[in-house]
Write a protein that holds these residues in place. Structure first.
Motif, PDB file in Angstrom:
ATOM      1  N   LEU A  46       0.947  -1.201   0.002  1.00 37.86           N
ATOM      2  CA  LEU A  46      -0.098  -0.073   0.130  1.00 37.86           C
ATOM      3  C   LEU A  46       0.517   1.256   0.295  1.00 37.86           C
ATOM      4  O   LEU A  46       0.508   2.385  -0.696  1.00 37.86           O
ATOM      5  N   ALA A  47       1.853   1.191   0.760  1.00 39.96           N
ATOM      6  CA  ALA A  47       2.690   2.339   0.866  1.00 39.96           C
ATOM      7  C   ALA A  47       3.569   2.676  -0.576  1.00 39.96           C
ATOM      8  O   ALA A  47       3.784   3.740  -1.012  1.00 39.96           O
ATOM      9  N   GLY A  48       4.101   1.519  -1.160  1.00 46.79           N
ATOM     10  CA  GLY A  48       4.765   1.664  -2.366  1.00 46.79           C
ATOM     11  C   GLY A  48       3.863   2.131  -3.379  1.00 46.79           C
ATOM     12  O   GLY A  48       4.296   2.931  -4.294  1.00 46.79           O
ATOM     13  N   ASP A  49       2.481   1.766  -3.393  1.00 45.28           N
ATOM     14  CA  ASP A  49       1.588   2.030  -4.488  1.00 45.28           C
ATOM     15  C   ASP A  49       1.491   3.714  -4.294  1.00 45.28           C
ATOM     16  O   ASP A  49       1.482   4.409  -5.432  1.00 45.28           O
ATOM     17  N   LEU A  50       1.086   4.182  -3.113  1.00 46.18           N
ATOM     18  CA  LEU A  50       1.064   5.612  -2.879  1.00 46.18           C
ATOM     19  C   LEU A  50       2.296   6.222  -3.320  1.00 46.18           C
ATOM     20  O   LEU A  50       2.055   7.368  -4.156  1.00 46.18           O
ATOM     21  N   ALA A  51       3.187   6.019  -2.837  1.00 44.79           N
ATOM     22  CA  ALA A  51       4.467   6.687  -3.077  1.00 44.79           C
ATOM     23  C   ALA A  51       4.774   6.814  -4.452  1.00 44.79           C
ATOM     24  O   ALA A  51       5.176   7.896  -5.256  1.00 44.79           O
ATOM     25  N   ARG A  52       4.473   5.808  -5.423  1.00 47.87           N
ATOM     26  CA  ARG A  52       4.618   5.713  -6.717  1.00 47.87           C
ATOM     27  C   ARG A  52       3.616   6.736  -7.421  1.00 47.87           C
ATOM     28  O   ARG A  52       4.170   7.091  -8.504  1.00 47.87           O
ATOM     29  N   LYS A  58      10.501   7.258  -1.137  1.00 50.10           N
ATOM     30  CA  LYS A  58      10.700   6.282  -0.237  1.00 50.10           C
ATOM     31  C   LYS A  58       9.635   5.672   0.557  1.00 50.10           C
ATOM     32  O   LYS A  58       8.732   6.531   0.648  1.00 50.10           O
ATOM     33  N   THR A  59       9.557   4.776   0.993  1.00 54.28           N
ATOM     34  CA  THR A  59       8.749   4.021   1.880  1.00 54.28           C
ATOM     35  C   THR A  59       9.228   3.636   3.390  1.00 54.28           C
ATOM     36  O   THR A  59      10.497   3.268   3.253  1.00 54.28           O
ATOM     37  N   ALA A  60       8.547   3.502   4.316  1.00 51.39           N
ATOM     38  CA  ALA A  60       8.847   3.102   5.573  1.00 51.39           C
ATOM     39  C   ALA A  60       7.575   2.375   6.179  1.00 51.39           C
ATOM     40  O   ALA A  60       6.496   2.423   5.660  1.00 51.39           O
ATOM     41  N   ARG A  61       8.153   1.382   7.111  1.00 46.00           N
ATOM     42  CA  ARG A  61       6.754   0.380   7.747  1.00 46.00           C
ATOM     43  C   ARG A  61       6.483   1.026   9.131  1.00 46.00           C
ATOM     44  O   ARG A  61       5.709   0.938   9.539  1.00 46.00           O
ATOM     45  N   ASP A  62       7.549   1.638   9.849  1.00 50.57           N
ATOM     46  CA  ASP A  62       7.506   2.137  11.312  1.00 50.57           C
ATOM     47  C   ASP A  62       7.325   3.533  11.279  1.00 50.57           C
ATOM     48  O   ASP A  62       8.257   4.160  10.887  1.00 50.57           O
TER      49      ASP A  62
END
Length: 389
Positions: A46-52, A58-62
């Motif tokens: 989900l983070a990667g899709d929004l970032a792209r 970049k993305t992060a989990r925490d």
């Protein structure tokens, strides 16, 4: 100006609205500008899709990693309700400029430390009350302030959605009281309460309230969910622990009265905000279902007071040159208004001044009223609001 890094914490449905608005307006600020730096979510896909989609680097989990990153200066908190307080408080204490989604907290008691931290912090902060930026509603408030509508008498604010009307939508955190707080009241009624305050100022008492749970239980999903979409359901059911509909009667410090109502099961209402204001000299009303105009009637002795249509103008002084099509009769919609909020927030960051139109303080004041509505609905008795606290 040094480049300021922007991060979104929470890549769900509303995180996308923040991403789109940052993408549209971050480049408008001088110097090295502002950089779309990070999208954070435990769901990496989900983070990667929004970032792209919106060109974040970049993305992060925490989220704690984002708060501790010295290259991140501006943070949008777009997480489930029960996480707003902890993350926003941490961001403020770390000196980040922070914009928190509504509601600010599950209760006023939880919101107060955030308000206190915002007052003490040397950074810009705000609550996402984007509907204040609708030109028509801003104009109605101006007419109240200048006295065109006379002394405030009564206001009605409805916020109606139908995302929960389908009993086959899955159970989620939104239907759990300990994670979402009051249901429609907190999720949607926060906007209604803020709009009532925006128009008529402080609320001194909730004289009565009533709540309804119309879908008492829902299927648990087989996998993680985001937003309000359909997914594969299990046979296991879970009880709904918060309201589908909540309504409250209000008394304002200026002597006026009001009615607010929030529903997540109003069939046919996708995302409807309706405001009707009555003063001693006039009436104004607006609904997001008819965004091109609002209706206004002014009273003058000896003359009829017929409603006339006033355009919801992109060329409003509040918006200036932000509208891509500044023609007076071009309608203003949700995405533009959300963008104007993000622009105003970033402008305050760039200029080093407070965001006053939808502050953390406004989020706290709304939480006080929401608490009182919830308490009145349970106790079936009036509840005072200590708006001087």
């Amino acid at each position: 100006m040094k480049s300021l890094g922007i991060a979104i914490i929470g890549a769900g449905m509303i995180g996308g609205a923040h991403g789109a608005a940052y993408r549209q307006f971050a480049h408008r600020f001088g110097g090295d500008g502002m950089e779309l730096r990070c999208v954070c979510d435990m769901n990496e896909a989900l983070a990667g899709d929004l970032a792209r989609k919106y060109s974040f680097r970049k993305t992060a989990r925490d989220w704690k990693q984002v708060i501790g990153d010295p290259d991140i200066h501006v943070v949008s908190v777009c997480l489930p309700n029960f996480l707003h307080t902890e993350v926003t408080l941490s961001a403020l204490q770390a000196g980040k400029h922070v914009l928190c989604e509504k509601p600010l907290a599950l209760s006023a008691a939880e919101a107060r430390p955030v308000r206190d931290a915002a007052l003490a912090a040397d950074c810009v902060s705000g609550t996402v009350f984007n509907y204040r930026r609708i030109p028509a509603l801003s104009d109605i408030r101006k007419r109240l302030t200048t006295g065109d509508l006379g002394k405030p008498v009564q206001i009605s604010v409805l916020f109606q959605c139908d995302y929960a009307a389908d009993p086959m939508l899955p159970h989620s955190w939104r239907y759990e009281f300990d994670k979402a707080g009051p249901g429609a009241l907190l999720d949607l009624g926060t906007h209604a309460v803020d709009m009532a305050r925006f128009m008529f100022s402080d609320i001194s008492e909730v004289t009565g309230a009533i709540s309804t749970i119309s879908v008492p239980e829902r299927h648990l999903p087989k996998a993680a969910t985001s937003g309000h979409g359909h997914v594969d359901l299990s046979d296991e059911m879970a009880k709904v622990g918060n309201d589908d509909v909540m309504s409250g009667l209000l008394r304002f410090a200026n002597g006026a009265q009001g009615f607010v109502s929030a529903s997540r099961v109003a069939v046919g209402s996708g995302n409807r905000l309706a405001v009707e204001v009555h003063g001693t000299k006039g009436t104004a009303r607006f609904t997001t279902e008819m965004p091109s105009f609002y209706e206004l009637a002014l009273f003058e002795a000896g003359r009829p007071s017929n409603f006339v249509r006033m355009p919801n103008r992109p060329s409003s002084a509040y918006i200036g040159q932000l509208a891509p099509v500044p023609h007076d009769l071009a309608s203003i919609g949700y995405s533009e208004v959300f963008g104007y909020l993000i622009h105003e927030f970033l402008e305050a960051v760039a200029e080093g001044r407070a965001l006053e139109n939808g502050s953390i303080e406004d989020g706290y004041r709304a939480a006080q009223v929401l608490d009182a509505i919830q308490t009145a609905s349970v106790g079936n008795a009036p509840v005072k609001v200590d708006w001087q606290a």
